[in-house]
Design a protein around this motif. Structure first.
Motif, PDB file in Angstrom:
ATOM      1  N   MET A  78     -26.179 -43.656 -66.709  1.00 36.94           N
ATOM      2  CA  MET A  78     -24.694 -43.532 -66.590  1.00 36.94           C
ATOM      3  C   MET A  78     -24.019 -44.455 -67.573  1.00 36.94           C
ATOM      4  SD  MET A  78     -21.893 -42.536 -65.042  1.00 36.94           S
ATOM      5  CE  MET A  78     -22.454 -41.792 -63.358  1.00 36.94           C
ATOM      6  N   LEU A  79     -24.405 -45.461 -68.065  1.00 35.77           N
ATOM      7  CA  LEU A  79     -23.923 -46.300 -69.037  1.00 35.77           C
ATOM      8  C   LEU A  79     -24.001 -45.837 -70.326  1.00 35.77           C
ATOM      9  CD1 LEU A  79     -24.646 -49.804 -67.339  1.00 35.77           C
ATOM     10  CD2 LEU A  79     -22.281 -48.665 -67.248  1.00 35.77           C
ATOM     11  N   LEU A  82     -21.505 -42.639 -70.397  1.00 32.38           N
ATOM     12  CA  LEU A  82     -20.199 -43.296 -70.515  1.00 32.38           C
ATOM     13  C   LEU A  82     -19.754 -44.035 -71.951  1.00 32.38           C
ATOM     14  CD1 LEU A  82     -19.591 -45.235 -67.120  1.00 32.38           C
ATOM     15  CD2 LEU A  82     -18.437 -43.193 -68.002  1.00 32.38           C
ATOM     16  N   GLY A 134     -24.846 -53.385 -64.631  1.00 31.14           N
ATOM     17  CA  GLY A 134     -24.472 -54.124 -63.529  1.00 31.14           C
ATOM     18  C   GLY A 134     -25.599 -55.189 -63.202  1.00 31.14           C
ATOM     19  N   GLY A 135     -25.705 -55.792 -61.822  1.00 26.86           N
ATOM     20  CA  GLY A 135     -26.507 -56.522 -61.265  1.00 26.86           C
ATOM     21  C   GLY A 135     -28.058 -55.949 -61.310  1.00 26.86           C
ATOM     22  N   VAL A 137     -29.300 -53.686 -63.285  1.00 23.40           N
ATOM     23  CA  VAL A 137     -29.891 -53.512 -64.659  1.00 23.40           C
ATOM     24  C   VAL A 137     -30.141 -55.006 -64.894  1.00 23.40           C
ATOM     25  CG1 VAL A 137     -29.335 -53.279 -67.030  1.00 23.40           C
ATOM     26  CG2 VAL A 137     -28.921 -51.653 -65.465  1.00 23.40           C
ATOM     27  N   LYS A 142     -34.452 -59.220 -66.185  1.00 17.85           N
ATOM     28  CA  LYS A 142     -35.128 -60.317 -65.621  1.00 17.85           C
ATOM     29  C   LYS A 142     -36.585 -60.046 -65.419  1.00 17.85           C
ATOM     30  CE  LYS A 142     -31.047 -62.973 -64.140  1.00 17.85           C
ATOM     31  NZ  LYS A 142     -30.453 -63.538 -62.711  1.00 17.85           N
ATOM     32  N   THR A 176     -20.392 -54.932 -64.377  1.00 14.49           N
ATOM     33  CA  THR A 176     -19.653 -54.899 -63.046  1.00 14.49           C
ATOM     34  C   THR A 176     -19.335 -56.396 -63.283  1.00 14.49           C
ATOM     35  OG1 THR A 176     -21.792 -55.455 -61.705  1.00 14.49           O
ATOM     36  CG2 THR A 176     -20.774 -52.975 -61.921  1.00 14.49           C
ATOM     37  N   THR A 179     -22.245 -59.494 -59.267  1.00 15.42           N
ATOM     38  CA  THR A 179     -23.209 -60.317 -59.025  1.00 15.42           C
ATOM     39  C   THR A 179     -23.430 -61.603 -59.665  1.00 15.42           C
ATOM     40  OG1 THR A 179     -24.531 -59.366 -60.832  1.00 15.42           O
ATOM     41  CG2 THR A 179     -24.489 -58.110 -58.857  1.00 15.42           C
ATOM     42  N   ALA A 187     -33.281 -62.940 -59.256  1.00 19.90           N
ATOM     43  CA  ALA A 187     -33.247 -61.444 -59.430  1.00 19.90           C
ATOM     44  C   ALA A 187     -33.868 -60.512 -58.033  1.00 19.90           C
ATOM     45  CB  ALA A 187     -34.053 -60.960 -60.509  1.00 19.90           C
ATOM     46  N   VAL A 188     -33.505 -59.369 -57.985  1.00 28.05           N
ATOM     47  CA  VAL A 188     -33.897 -58.864 -56.673  1.00 28.05           C
ATOM     48  C   VAL A 188     -34.482 -57.576 -57.158  1.00 28.05           C
ATOM     49  CG1 VAL A 188     -32.895 -57.886 -54.603  1.00 28.05           C
ATOM     50  CG2 VAL A 188     -31.539 -59.602 -55.570  1.00 28.05           C
ATOM     51  N   LYS A 197     -35.409 -56.048 -49.795  1.00 26.68           N
ATOM     52  CA  LYS A 197     -35.083 -56.356 -50.936  1.00 26.68           C
ATOM     53  C   LYS A 197     -35.678 -57.664 -51.074  1.00 26.68           C
ATOM     54  CE  LYS A 197     -31.116 -54.991 -52.561  1.00 26.68           C
ATOM     55  NZ  LYS A 197     -29.637 -54.879 -52.744  1.00 26.68           N
ATOM     56  N   ILE A 224     -16.309 -49.114 -57.006  1.00 27.04           N
ATOM     57  CA  ILE A 224     -17.296 -49.907 -57.606  1.00 27.04           C
ATOM     58  C   ILE A 224     -16.710 -51.304 -57.757  1.00 27.04           C
ATOM     59  CG2 ILE A 224     -19.228 -50.530 -59.218  1.00 27.04           C
ATOM     60  CD1 ILE A 224     -19.696 -47.552 -59.082  1.00 27.04           C
ATOM     61  N   ASP A 231     -18.489 -58.897 -53.801  1.00 22.00           N
ATOM     62  CA  ASP A 231     -19.902 -59.436 -53.755  1.00 22.00           C
ATOM     63  C   ASP A 231     -19.563 -60.955 -54.265  1.00 22.00           C
ATOM     64  OD1 ASP A 231     -22.570 -60.042 -53.625  1.00 22.00           O
ATOM     65  OD2 ASP A 231     -22.846 -59.052 -55.538  1.00 22.00           O
ATOM     66  N   HIS A 235     -20.348 -64.447 -52.808  1.00 24.56           N
ATOM     67  CA  HIS A 235     -21.212 -65.601 -53.412  1.00 24.56           C
ATOM     68  C   HIS A 235     -20.383 -66.923 -53.544  1.00 24.56           C
ATOM     69  CE1 HIS A 235     -23.173 -62.485 -56.077  1.00 24.56           C
ATOM     70  NE2 HIS A 235     -23.735 -62.383 -54.786  1.00 24.56           N
ATOM     71  N   HIS A 314     -24.847 -53.085 -52.438  1.00 25.56           N
ATOM     72  CA  HIS A 314     -24.974 -54.420 -52.023  1.00 25.56           C
ATOM     73  C   HIS A 314     -23.726 -54.952 -51.902  1.00 25.56           C
ATOM     74  CE1 HIS A 314     -26.186 -58.649 -52.387  1.00 25.56           C
ATOM     75  NE2 HIS A 314     -25.372 -58.916 -53.230  1.00 25.56           N
TER      76      HIS A 314
HETATM   77  N1  LIG Z   1     -29.511 -61.660 -59.445  1.00 25.43           N
HETATM   78  C1  LIG Z   1     -28.502 -62.047 -58.568  1.00 25.43           C
HETATM   79  O1  LIG Z   1     -28.173 -63.084 -58.792  1.00 25.43           O
HETATM   80  C2  LIG Z   1     -28.017 -61.061 -57.940  1.00 25.43           C
HETATM   81  C3  LIG Z   1     -26.655 -61.312 -56.969  1.00 25.43           C
HETATM   82  C4  LIG Z   1     -26.048 -60.500 -56.406  1.00 25.43           C
HETATM   83  C5  LIG Z   1     -26.455 -59.207 -56.365  1.00 25.43           C
HETATM   84  N2  LIG Z   1     -27.788 -58.961 -56.985  1.00 25.43           N
HETATM   85  C6  LIG Z   1     -28.253 -57.444 -56.868  1.00 25.43           C
HETATM   86  O2  LIG Z   1     -27.695 -56.774 -57.798  1.00 25.43           O
HETATM   87  C7  LIG Z   1     -27.679 -55.201 -57.659  1.00 25.43           C
HETATM   88  C8  LIG Z   1     -26.163 -54.792 -57.230  1.00 25.43           C
HETATM   89  O3  LIG Z   1     -25.363 -54.942 -58.594  1.00 25.43           O
HETATM   90  P1  LIG Z   1     -24.125 -54.464 -58.696  1.00 25.43           P
HETATM   91  O4  LIG Z   1     -23.247 -54.688 -57.613  1.00 25.43           O
HETATM   92  O5  LIG Z   1     -23.672 -54.895 -60.262  1.00 25.43           O
HETATM   93  O6  LIG Z   1     -24.365 -52.769 -58.856  1.00 25.43           O
HETATM   94  P2  LIG Z   1     -25.185 -51.900 -59.642  1.00 25.43           P
HETATM   95  O7  LIG Z   1     -25.804 -52.612 -60.893  1.00 25.43           O
HETATM   96  O8  LIG Z   1     -26.350 -51.358 -58.710  1.00 25.43           O
HETATM   97  O9  LIG Z   1     -24.511 -50.784 -60.086  1.00 25.43           O
HETATM   98  C9  LIG Z   1     -23.819 -49.810 -59.218  1.00 25.43           C
HETATM   99  C10 LIG Z   1     -23.181 -48.554 -59.843  1.00 25.43           C
HETATM  100  O10 LIG Z   1     -22.380 -48.778 -60.828  1.00 25.43           O
HETATM  101  C11 LIG Z   1     -22.651 -48.258 -61.945  1.00 25.43           C
HETATM  102  N3  LIG Z   1     -21.714 -49.149 -63.074  1.00 25.43           N
HETATM  103  C12 LIG Z   1     -21.995 -50.186 -63.597  1.00 25.43           C
HETATM  104  N4  LIG Z   1     -21.263 -50.530 -64.407  1.00 25.43           N
HETATM  105  C13 LIG Z   1     -20.278 -49.709 -64.648  1.00 25.43           C
HETATM  106  C14 LIG Z   1     -19.236 -49.402 -65.538  1.00 25.43           C
HETATM  107  N5  LIG Z   1     -18.586 -50.432 -66.400  1.00 25.43           N
HETATM  108  N6  LIG Z   1     -18.535 -48.261 -65.482  1.00 25.43           N
HETATM  109  C15 LIG Z   1     -18.796 -47.285 -64.540  1.00 25.43           C
HETATM  110  N7  LIG Z   1     -19.837 -47.260 -63.788  1.00 25.43           N
HETATM  111  C16 LIG Z   1     -20.771 -48.535 -63.731  1.00 25.43           C
HETATM  112  C17 LIG Z   1     -24.076 -48.258 -62.160  1.00 25.43           C
HETATM  113  O11 LIG Z   1     -24.485 -47.227 -63.234  1.00 25.43           O
HETATM  114  C18 LIG Z   1     -24.293 -47.829 -60.908  1.00 25.43           C
HETATM  115  O12 LIG Z   1     -24.486 -46.476 -60.572  1.00 25.43           O
HETATM  116  C19 LIG Z   1     -28.196 -55.309 -56.195  1.00 25.43           C
HETATM  117  O13 LIG Z   1     -29.561 -54.966 -56.238  1.00 25.43           O
HETATM  118  C20 LIG Z   1     -28.310 -56.713 -55.673  1.00 25.43           C
HETATM  119  O14 LIG Z   1     -29.250 -56.997 -54.695  1.00 25.43           O
HETATM  120  C21 LIG Z   1     -28.217 -59.924 -57.887  1.00 25.43           C
END
Ligand SMILES: NC(=O)c1ccc[n+]([C@@H]2O[C@H](COP(=O)([O-])OP(=O)(O)OC[C@H]3O[C@@H](n4cnc5c(N)ncnc54)[C@H](O)[C@@H]3O)[C@@H](O)[C@H]2O)c1
Ligand SMILES: [Fe+2]
Length: 422
Positions: A78-79, A82, A134-135, A137, A142, A176, A179, A187-188, A197, A224, A231, A235, A314
């Motif tokens: 998706m990214l 875009l 986002g989180g 990726v 990681k 995003t 996270t 990392a999850v 998870k 989103i 989220d 935290h 999430h």
């Molecule tokens: N490592 C950590 O500390 C930590 C903390 C919290 C959550 N997580 C994990 O991170 C994941 C969730 O990450 P998230 O909430 O960022 O969502 P995500 O990374 O899963 O992305 C969600 C959707 O948003 C889209 N997207 C991302 N950026 C975009 C943009 N700029 N424009 C348009 N679309 C975009 C992506 O393509 C995807 O389809 C979960 O697996 C969660 O468990 C990790």
């Protein structure tokens, strides 16, 4: 219908297993007490941070200046579509870096998605990884990095301090604002068979550098933006009410809460509001700093299980669960005091008002924020027949991994989940 004797024996075995389960939770709590001093002394690195419009390209400049020659960009399709990835790919290539793009990461990456990423990094003979996403990726990058250097499978990396080797330099551009993965030790990875998870925790996972660039979050749709922003709020709030106070946790958590209340509605209403986008990226980063030291709590424990079972995103799961968990925590003196402080921090009351009124007002404001940004009040995906399983998994995660301010019983966990779907 079983006869009375069989029913009595079933009830006795349930009671026995519930006692064993209670003992298990109690043992986890004792172990947590021992972890507290360790958490104060283990040094946690911080990424060098580039902030502002254009920060992502400045990060690419810096990567080239480190003398890195073969960088694999880890991202999602998706990214790429875009057009978010191309300027960074081109900037690195223009500086003589051999760049590969692996766009195979999907939300909540599973073990096989991670394995394919690891294969791509090896095939490219990457000497560094750049996560753009986002989180999902950033977490994937990681774990892929850890897999490359350790030779371990994702399942073997789950838990604490399992990486065991220095990582390849890892860089992150969050797209995003939620996270905080660009700054955390976590990392999850999703186990698709057991619907879990699982969390990899290691200070080595913290990226070397990150760019907080509002331009790359501009395309995020309101849904989103809202879920990921909440989220970050979760935290900040969960780390702030937890039992392990760190002086800088308080500063980062309170700042993040204030910034999210002020900026999330703006970022959702107008994605091109770059000031609000920038503030949300900073808030997410601060919340990440807070919870990487003070951890999260029950909201995350429930949400991880619900995400693993039904694929609930999430941020969305957290956003819905947060007010229900805060209703429960309000009865604990420590949490009530901290929630009251948060109410004052967001301007919802004055410090000399009664704590319980302030705490309740903060929870009301969280519900109001949810409504403003379009978050539903109920967890529609959760099936009532699954509540006992979700409650058990969440209590194990919460009591094993997080210094929660109040010990929830299994019955209380089930009742809370029932309120979320009623
Ligand atoms: N490592 C950590 O500390 C930590 C903390 C919290 C959550 N997580 C994990 O991170 C994941 C969730 O990450 P998230 O909430 O960022 O969502 P995500 O990374 O899963 O992305 C969600 C959707 O948003 C889209 N997207 C991302 N950026 C975009 C943009 N700029 N424009 C348009 N679309 C975009 C992506 O393509 C995807 O389809 C979960 O697996 C969660 O468990 C990790
Ligand atoms: Fe989270």
């Amino acid at each position: 219908m079983p006869d009375p004797e069989a029913r009595a024996s079933l009830a006795a075995s349930r009671q026995g297993s519930s006692m064993l389960f209670g003992l298990r939770l109690f043992a986890y709590r004792l172990l947590k007490l021992l972890q507290w001093p360790t958490s104060r002394v283990v040094p946690i690195p911080r990424p060098t941070t580039f902030v502002g419009a254009g920060a992502a390209l400045r990060l690419c400049d810096s990567i080239a200046q480190f003398g890195l020659k073969r960088v694999l960009i880890v991202t999602d399709a998706m990214l790429v579509k875009l057009g978010i990835v191309e300027p960074m790919r081109a900037a690195l290539a223009a500086r003589g870096v051999e760049v590969g793009v692996h766009d195979g990461i999907t939300p909540d990456p599973t073990y096989d998605v991670l394995q394919r990423g690891c294969d791509a990094a090896k095939a490219h003979r990457a000497d560094a990884l750049l996560a753009i996403g986002g989180g999902s990726v950033i977490d994937a990058a990681k774990i892929i990095d850890a897999m490359v250097v350790s030779g371990k499978s994702p399942a073997k990396l789950v838990g604490m301090l399992k990486v065991g080797r220095p990582m390849l330099p890892l860089f992150a551009v969050p797209t995003t604002a939620g996270t905080g993965s660009e700054v955390t030790v976590a990392a999850v990875a999703t186990d698709p068979v057991r619907h879990l998870k699982n969390i990899v925790i290691d200070p080595r996972l913290v990226p070397a550098a990150a760019a907080l660039d509002p331009e790359v979050t501009r395309a995020m749709p309101p849904g989103i933006t809202a879920a990921t922003g909440l989220d970050a709020l979760t935290h900040a709030v969960e780390s702030y009410v937890n039992r392990w106070p760190h002086a800088d946790t308080a500063f980062h958590a309170v700042s993040a809460v204030r910034m999210i209340f002020a900026n999330l509605p703006r970022a959702c209403a107008d994605g091109n509001d770059l000031e609000a986008r920038q503030a949300m990226l900073l808030a997410s980063f601060y919340a990440g700093l807070a919870f990487t030291k003070a951890y999260v709590g029950y909201v995350h424990a429930f949400s991880h299980k619900v995400g693993g079972m039904y694929g609930v995103p999430h941020g969305l799961g957290n956003a819905i669960l947060l007010p229900y968990v805060l209703d429960y925590l309000e009865d604990a003196p420590l949490a009530r005091r901290r929630l009251a402080e948060l109410a004052v921090a967001i301007g919802a009351g004055a410090a000399d008002e009664p704590q319980s009124a302030l705490a309740q007002r903060f929870v009301d404001r969280v519900r109001q924020l949810n409504r403003t940004v379009g978050i539903p009040d109920k967890l529609a995906a959760l099936k009532s027949a699954d509540i006992p399983e979700v409650a058990r998994a969440a209590m194990v995660e919460a009591h094993r991994d997080y210094p929660v301010p109040r010990n929830m019983s299994l019955g209380e966990a089930e009742a809370l989940l029932r309120r979320c779907i009623a």
